[in-house]
Motif scaffolding. Structure first.
Motif, mmCIF file in Angstrom:
data_model
loop_
_atom_site.group_PDB
_atom_site.id
_atom_site.type_symbol
_atom_site.label_atom_id
_atom_site.label_comp_id
_atom_site.label_asym_id
_atom_site.label_seq_id
_atom_site.Cartn_x
_atom_site.Cartn_y
_atom_site.Cartn_z
ATOM 1 N N VAL A 48 0.821 -1.215 0.000
ATOM 2 C CA VAL A 48 0.000 0.000 0.000
ATOM 3 C C VAL A 48 0.857 1.269 0.000
ATOM 4 O O VAL A 48 1.907 1.331 0.634
ATOM 5 N N SER A 49 0.381 2.256 -0.751
ATOM 6 C CA SER A 49 0.996 3.593 -0.766
ATOM 7 C C SER A 49 0.460 4.409 0.403
ATOM 8 O O SER A 49 -0.519 4.032 1.036
ATOM 9 N N ALA A 50 1.064 5.555 0.607
ATOM 10 C CA ALA A 50 0.554 6.514 1.592
ATOM 11 C C ALA A 50 -0.772 7.084 1.100
ATOM 12 O O ALA A 50 -1.033 7.122 -0.105
ATOM 13 N N THR A 54 0.071 12.582 1.245
ATOM 14 C CA THR A 54 0.822 12.511 2.502
ATOM 15 C C THR A 54 2.339 12.592 2.277
ATOM 16 O O THR A 54 3.044 13.282 3.016
ATOM 17 N N THR A 55 2.834 11.881 1.260
ATOM 18 C CA THR A 55 4.283 11.881 1.037
ATOM 19 C C THR A 55 4.782 13.294 0.722
ATOM 20 O O THR A 55 5.843 13.698 1.207
ATOM 21 N N ASP A 56 4.004 14.037 -0.069
ATOM 22 C CA ASP A 56 4.395 15.424 -0.365
ATOM 23 C C ASP A 56 4.488 16.243 0.920
ATOM 24 O O ASP A 56 5.441 17.000 1.128
ATOM 25 N N GLY A 145 4.186 7.839 5.793
ATOM 26 C CA GLY A 145 2.893 7.810 5.105
ATOM 27 C C GLY A 145 2.443 6.380 4.847
ATOM 28 O O GLY A 145 1.290 6.010 5.089
ATOM 29 N N GLU A 146 3.374 5.554 4.362
ATOM 30 C CA GLU A 146 3.052 4.154 4.061
ATOM 31 C C GLU A 146 2.824 3.363 5.354
ATOM 32 O O GLU A 146 1.970 2.482 5.402
ATOM 33 N N ARG A 147 3.601 3.677 6.392
ATOM 34 C CA ARG A 147 3.412 2.935 7.651
ATOM 35 C C ARG A 147 2.016 3.203 8.216
ATOM 36 O O ARG A 147 1.343 2.304 8.715
ATOM 37 N N GLY A 223 12.138 5.605 -4.179
ATOM 38 C CA GLY A 223 11.886 6.751 -5.067
ATOM 39 C C GLY A 223 10.398 7.005 -5.213
ATOM 40 O O GLY A 223 9.575 6.127 -4.919
ATOM 41 N N ARG A 224 10.058 8.226 -5.689
ATOM 42 C CA ARG A 224 8.650 8.593 -5.819
ATOM 43 C C ARG A 224 7.915 7.592 -6.707
ATOM 44 O O ARG A 224 8.435 7.183 -7.743
ATOM 45 N N GLY A 225 6.749 7.195 -6.260
ATOM 46 C CA GLY A 225 5.963 6.213 -7.013
ATOM 47 C C GLY A 225 6.491 4.791 -6.865
ATOM 48 O O GLY A 225 6.059 3.872 -7.557
ATOM 49 N N GLY A 226 7.426 4.583 -5.931
ATOM 50 C CA GLY A 226 8.141 3.311 -5.834
ATOM 51 C C GLY A 226 7.337 2.137 -5.304
ATOM 52 O O GLY A 226 7.817 1.001 -5.341
ATOM 53 N N SER A 227 6.120 2.371 -4.836
ATOM 54 C CA SER A 227 5.318 1.241 -4.334
ATOM 55 C C SER A 227 5.010 0.222 -5.429
ATOM 56 O O SER A 227 4.846 -0.963 -5.140
ATOM 57 N N ASP A 228 4.936 0.674 -6.676
ATOM 58 C CA ASP A 228 4.727 -0.270 -7.789
ATOM 59 C C ASP A 228 5.879 -1.272 -7.836
ATOM 60 O O ASP A 228 5.674 -2.476 -8.000
HETATM 61 N N1 ASP Z 1 4.015 7.440 -1.437
HETATM 62 C C1 ASP Z 1 5.143 7.406 -2.323
HETATM 63 C C2 ASP Z 1 5.083 8.539 -3.325
HETATM 64 O O1 ASP Z 1 4.171 9.304 -3.351
HETATM 65 C C3 ASP Z 1 5.295 6.103 -3.015
HETATM 66 C C4 ASP Z 1 4.125 5.658 -3.862
HETATM 67 O O2 ASP Z 1 3.026 6.168 -3.709
HETATM 68 O O3 ASP Z 1 4.320 4.776 -4.680
HETATM 69 O O4 ASP Z 1 5.973 8.698 -4.103
#
Ligand code: ASP
Ligand code: MG
Length: 453
Positions: A48-50, A54-56, A145-147, A223-228
């Motif tokens: 799961v992502s934040a 939240t990450t921003d 955020g992810e936690r 890295g940003r978007g790294g949950s994928d």
């Molecule tokens: N929360 C992180 C981000 O915004 C990772 C993700 O959403 O994949 O970059």
């Protein structure tokens, strides 16, 4: 019989939810139901992502230094802004939890949210001033955020009827704090220790995406978007055959809908095509997502949490045949003259490895022209008919083609920056229906230096 693995594999389904899929209480409920339904039939791991945004927010705080009397961009004092951060994050996460988690499961979730927020404030307050210490602190802050979302989602899944728990961080990386590289060998070990026991106990394992651990156990991020990437790396470590990447769009679209009206869902892509599209800027996937999937032969389905009836985009090793799958625009491309090459203009393209088209090299005097060009990359397996159709249709619209040819991603058309948008729309409108005849397989080798000046 297959001799590939010595132990019987659980082959769990990995489901990854992006930030909007857990954007509030109702979204947590929807995601949790989807997981609980799947968990009736097979082991499930959730990444799961934040919660969106939240990450921003967290990275905004990570930008201030640990000790000083920094002010945030709004000019608030440090103490005031920390209290404000605590208040807004607590409010948002507690309200989502109270909506999505049943009374029975709520107390430990609320307790954990407060515990995590306490840890976050400590992380913001701590850390040294060396560049290395600043990077370490940034990663430590960013992962909260992810936690937080993982703890709420586990409670929501349990409330939906499937036992669930948050797993210890399974993704092992190198020591780079941001954009860390996944170490697949150590990830397999960590997943065996942290995730497999939960699955064997019949629980859904919930894993915070984006989060990694260095060889020394320090906090890293992918890295940003790294949950994928967390999802496919974990799928590979666990012997999964299927990973779902769930977001608020139906799947991979054949163009950016913000730029092209009538962008459509692409039903099937090969790993190569999906990597090209993501690497060139299609925002639905982190560019490295397909690397572990391709290595392990995992089928990746990109689909919507909000439209479960839609099958989404299925990505696997099979090349879906000739034709163009999608169009991507890259602005700021330079045409570079390369010295020491014979007079005939020989065009060569670098950087089409899936990470983007950055240079076009052109025989000549070694000087770079201003980056006033744009490239439209038509991803897929095109042939000469698509190339000539593209050149001709652009010409009919009065768009000058500076260069066009085949590249490893598909077809490449370089136009003046001012024509970028209309070239993209024109190529999308005219090339996506064309399919090469069966006899005309594209031979990249023989076309790769063919250019039209
Ligand atoms: N929360 C992180 C981000 O915004 C990772 C993700 O959403 O994949 O970059
Ligand atoms: Mg994403």
């Amino acid at each position: 019989m297959s001799q590939r693995s010595r132990e019987p594999s659980l082959e769990p389904l990995v489901i990854k939810f992006g930030g909007t899929s857990v954007g509030g209480g109702a979204e947590f409920v929807r995601a949790a139901r989807m997981v609980a339904d799947e968990a009736l039939g097979r082991p499930v791991v959730v990444v799961v992502s934040a919660m969106s945004g939240t990450t921003d927010t967290l990275l905004g705080y990570a930008g201030t230094t640990a000790g000083g009397d920094d002010r945030t961009s709004t000019g608030a004092t440090r103490e005031g802004s920390l209290a404000e951060l605590h208040r807004t994050l607590a409010e948002r996460h507690l309200s989502a939890a109270r909506h999505a988690v049943s009374e029975e499961h709520l107390p430990p979730v609320e307790e954990r949210i407060y515990e995590l927020l306490g840890g976050l404030l400590e992380a913001i307050a701590s850390g040294g001033e060396t560049p290395e210490a600043r990077r370490a602190r940034r990663a430590e802050i960013a992962v909260y955020g992810e936690r937080l979302s993982a703890c709420i989602l586990a409670g929501a899944i349990a409330s939906a009827g499937a036992p669930a728990a948050v797993a210890g961080d399974p993704i092992a990386t190198d020591a780079a704090h941001a954009e860390a590289e996944v170490d697949s060998g150590r990830t397999r070990e960590r997943a065996a220790g942290n995730v497999v026991p939960l699955l064997e106990a019949g629980e859904v394992a919930v894993v915070p995406g984006f989060v990694g651990r260095s060889p020394e156990g320090g906090q890293t991020t992918l890295g940003r978007g790294g949950s994928d990437l967390s999802a496919t790396a974990l799928g590979a470590a666990l012997g999964s055959r299927e990973v779902w990447i769930c977001s608020d769009v139906d799947g991979v679209l054949d163009a950016d809908p913000a730029l092209v009206g009538g962008a459509r869902l692409v039903p099937r892509l090969s790993y190569r095509e999906a990597s090209s599209m993501a690497g060139l800027g299609a925002k639905v996937l982190h560019p490295k997502t397909m690397e572990p999937a391709r290595a392990a032969g995992i089928e990746v389905t990109v689909r919507s949490t909000f439209n479960r009836n839609c099958a989404g985009t299925c990505v696997c090793s099979r090349e879906p045949g000739s034709g163009i799958r999608g169009v991507v625009l890259r602005r700021g491309v330079s045409l570079v003259r390369e010295s020491g090459v014979p007079e005939t203009p020989v065009f060569r393209m670098l950087g089409s490895s899936g990470y983007g088209v950055d240079y076009l090299l052109h025989a000549g005097d070694g000087e770079r022209e201003p980056a006033g060009h744009a490239a439209v990359v038509c991803v897929g397996s095109p042939g000469c008919d698509e190339l000539s159709a593209g050149i001709s249709v652009l010409g009919k619209r009065g768009i000058t083609v500076c260069w066009a040819g085949l590249c490893s991603d598909g077809l490449l058309f370089v136009v003046d920056g001012d024509d970028a948008r209309s070239a993209l729309e024109t190529l999308h409108g005219s090339l996506l229906g064309i399919r090469s005849g069966d006899g005309e397989t594209a031979d990249e080798g023989s076309y790769s230096v063919e250019g039209v000046a």
